[in-house]
Enzyme design. Structure first.
Site, PDB file in Angstrom:
ATOM      1  N   CYS A   1      -4.099 -27.685  13.137  1.00 21.28           N
ATOM      2  CA  CYS A   1      -5.316 -28.497  13.322  1.00 21.28           C
ATOM      3  C   CYS A   1      -5.338 -29.796  12.529  1.00 21.28           C
ATOM      4  CB  CYS A   1      -6.549 -27.692  12.906  1.00 21.28           C
ATOM      5  SG  CYS A   1      -6.774 -26.143  13.796  1.00 21.28           S
TER       6      CYS A   1
ATOM      7  N   CYS B   1     -10.305 -28.401  10.177  1.00 21.57           N
ATOM      8  CA  CYS B   1      -9.425 -27.382   9.583  1.00 21.57           C
ATOM      9  C   CYS B   1      -8.156 -28.034   9.042  1.00 21.57           C
ATOM     10  CB  CYS B   1      -9.086 -26.321  10.635  1.00 21.57           C
ATOM     11  SG  CYS B   1      -7.822 -25.143  10.096  1.00 21.57           S
TER      12      CYS B   1
ATOM     13  N   ASP C   1       0.868  -1.171   0.000  1.00 23.16           N
ATOM     14  CA  ASP C   1       0.000   0.000   0.000  1.00 23.16           C
ATOM     15  C   ASP C   1       0.910   1.227   0.000  1.00 23.16           C
ATOM     16  OD1 ASP C   1      -2.198   1.598  -0.064  1.00 23.16           O
ATOM     17  OD2 ASP C   1      -3.012   1.011   1.874  1.00 23.16           O
TER      18      ASP C   1
ATOM     19  N   ASP D   1      -7.759  -7.363   1.668  1.00 21.12           N
ATOM     20  CA  ASP D   1      -6.713  -7.431   2.685  1.00 21.12           C
ATOM     21  C   ASP D   1      -7.274  -6.818   3.961  1.00 21.12           C
ATOM     22  OD1 ASP D   1      -6.423  -4.496   1.730  1.00 21.12           O
ATOM     23  OD2 ASP D   1      -5.233  -4.607   3.552  1.00 21.12           O
TER      24      ASP D   1
ATOM     25  N   CYS E   1      -5.198 -26.426   8.602  1.00 17.20           N
ATOM     26  CA  CYS E   1      -3.984 -25.654   8.899  1.00 17.20           C
ATOM     27  C   CYS E   1      -2.963 -26.523   9.617  1.00 17.20           C
ATOM     28  CB  CYS E   1      -4.315 -24.402   9.718  1.00 17.20           C
ATOM     29  SG  CYS E   1      -4.374 -24.626  11.510  1.00 17.20           S
TER      30      CYS E   1
ATOM     31  N   HIS F   1      -3.593 -20.416  12.132  1.00 13.20           N
ATOM     32  CA  HIS F   1      -4.952 -20.918  11.916  1.00 13.20           C
ATOM     33  C   HIS F   1      -5.819 -19.878  11.186  1.00 13.20           C
ATOM     34  CE1 HIS F   1      -8.849 -22.785  12.569  1.00 13.20           C
ATOM     35  NE2 HIS F   1      -9.250 -21.569  12.907  1.00 13.20           N
TER      36      HIS F   1
HETATM   37  N1  GUN Z   1      -6.632   0.613   2.982  1.00 22.49           N
HETATM   38  C1  GUN Z   1      -7.947   0.554   3.281  1.00 22.49           C
HETATM   39  N2  GUN Z   1      -8.629   1.511   2.610  1.00 22.49           N
HETATM   40  C2  GUN Z   1      -7.722   2.185   1.867  1.00 22.49           C
HETATM   41  C3  GUN Z   1      -7.820   3.302   0.955  1.00 22.49           C
HETATM   42  O1  GUN Z   1      -8.892   3.855   0.689  1.00 22.49           O
HETATM   43  N3  GUN Z   1      -6.649   3.708   0.377  1.00 22.49           N
HETATM   44  C4  GUN Z   1      -5.451   3.115   0.662  1.00 22.49           C
HETATM   45  N4  GUN Z   1      -4.349   3.579   0.058  1.00 22.49           N
HETATM   46  N5  GUN Z   1      -5.334   2.084   1.505  1.00 22.49           N
HETATM   47  C5  GUN Z   1      -6.458   1.619   2.089  1.00 22.49           C
HETATM   48 ZN    ZN Z   2      -6.650 -24.600  12.076  1.00 22.06          ZN
END
Ligand code: GUN
Ligand code: ZN
Length: 386
Positions: free
Chosen positions: A320, A315, A102, A277, A317, A349
């Site tokens: 588990c 699971c 990011d 994420d 993993c 996990h």
């Molecule tokens: N992570 C979660 N939301 C955002 C977003 O709007 N911009 C950026 N750069 N990272 C994020």
């Molecule tokens: Zn597990």
């Protein structure tokens, strides 16, 4: 499943392998410079170039092939010089698979109270020595070029409050478009690193559409939907994701940023999103919570002191699975809040759970059974049988 449609840009290939016939869900393969990843996908967050508590080998064993790093954190420490000297973040952390970074603006604005955004960039005081610093689109891209991540994100103007200040929202959306242009110009490695744009516009449908049109015209290899990680109402969240996915080109990956609750993942997939994420699965592990198909359980609760079953029955993993580490709930309970091993095991996990959820979603899309998958998912969550 075989490819039904495909598109390539300089540093990625997107192969669509299935479309759900009733929802907008799709299954695909995204081939990046460090190998293929199957979409939809959840990407765990290794903020400081490591998933807290896990070795790269343990992360690999969760089947993770694409994780996040943060430009903001790595840019401050170890810093650009050391990253350049070692030859980038893959080498720095011993990770041969894909990385996404990011851009840094969001982390600054959400982590620092004193971040100040102008047309130039984001001004902030270094948390290390208090020195005034400025993160511009050019500097963010330069850092990400040195980091060498497979996917790099544009610097965007993110509003962390969901305050309905339309003038400020419009400024942020339009500035994010201008900053994308500066990022594209500054990007030195388009043949080996994929720059994704980020759609902003808050909860305003028209502003989102306008932003989509502007961003799509810039033809980046992938597209993110930003500004949604807050606590917005579910119908607002869904409306914004749907508004964007309906306009986005089919043969490009779509990444909804900052999303990690299992319910939000499976719904976003139904709306046509591919990548997600969030720090929540790993953070909640460190606070002693295990994600299971019947919901989140708090291992410190006394009922687990004598529970000799695995963290989650069935699971796969490393903790588990049959023939795995043989970890019991009682053992994790005994160590939780005292010894870091409990956090490490729950992290393994939880990451596995999130990756597996997306694999199961993908298989259901390929079998064209996604609506049934969704119904079963929600039936399990609300059956409260842990
Ligand atoms: N992570 C979660 N939301 C955002 C977003 O709007 N911009 C950026 N750069 N990272 C994020
Ligand atoms: Zn597990």
């Amino acid at each position: 499943a075989s490819t039904i449609a495909s598109a390539s840009s300089a540093a990625l290939t997107f192969d669509l392998v299935a479309r759900c016939s009733t929802t907008r869900a799709r299954a695909s393969v995204l081939t990046l410079p460090h190998g293929p990843v199957q979409l939809p996908i959840f990407m765990p967050v290794a903020t400081q170039a490591s998933l807290k508590g896990l070795t790269p080998e343990q992360l690999e064993e969760t089947s993770c092939r694409l994780c996040l790093n943060n430009t903001y954190h790595l840019g401050l420490k170890p810093g650009q010089e050391i990253l350049a000297a070692v030859g980038g973040a893959h080498k720095f952390q011993g990770w041969d698979h894909n990385l996404l970074t990011d851009s840094g603006g969001f982390q600054m604005v959400s982590l620092l109270t004193l971040a100040n955004i102008t047309e130039e960039g984001v001004r902030f005081l270094s948390p290390h020595d208090g020195k005034p610093m400025l993160l511009t689109p050019e500097h963010s891209i330069s850092l990400q070029n040195t980091i060498g991540s497979d996917i790099i994100m544009q610097l965007d103007d993110v509003l962390v409050t969901t305050s309905p200040d339309h003038k400020r929202m419009r400024e942020a959306m339009e500035r994010s478009v201008r900053w994308l242009d500066r990022c594209i110009t500054a990007h030195k490695n388009p043949d080996t690193q994929n720059l994704f744009c980020i759609i902003q516009g808050g909860l305003d449908t028209e502003m989102r559409k306008e932003c989509c049109r502007e961003m799509i015209a810039r033809d980046t290899p992938g597209i993110a939907i930003g500004g949604l990680s807050g606590g917005e109402a579910k119908d607002d969240f869904c409306r914004v994701v749907r508004t964007c996915t309906e306009l986005l080109p089919e043969l490009k990956p779509r990444y909804v940023m900052g999303i990690g609750y299992p319910e939000d993942l499976v719904v976003s997939v139904a709306l046509g999103a591919d990548m997600f994420d969030c720090v929540w699965p790993t953070r909640t592990a460190r606070f002693g919570s295990a994600i299971t198909k019947h919901g989140v359980i708090k291992i410190k609760s006394s009922e687990y002191a004598t529970d000799f079953g695995p963290i989650e029955e069935g699971c796969g993993c490393a903790c588990c699975k049959e023939g795995g580490l043989g970890i019991t709930r009682a053992f994790v309970h005994h160590n939780v809040a005292k010894e870091t091993v409990a956090a490490h095991l729950l992290t393994i996990h939880n990451v596995w759970y999130q990756l597996n959820l997306m694999k199961e979603a993908r298989n259901a899309i390929i079998a064209d059974e996604y609506p049934a998958f969704l119904r079963q998912f929600f039936a399990n969550i609300y059956s409260d049988k842990t």
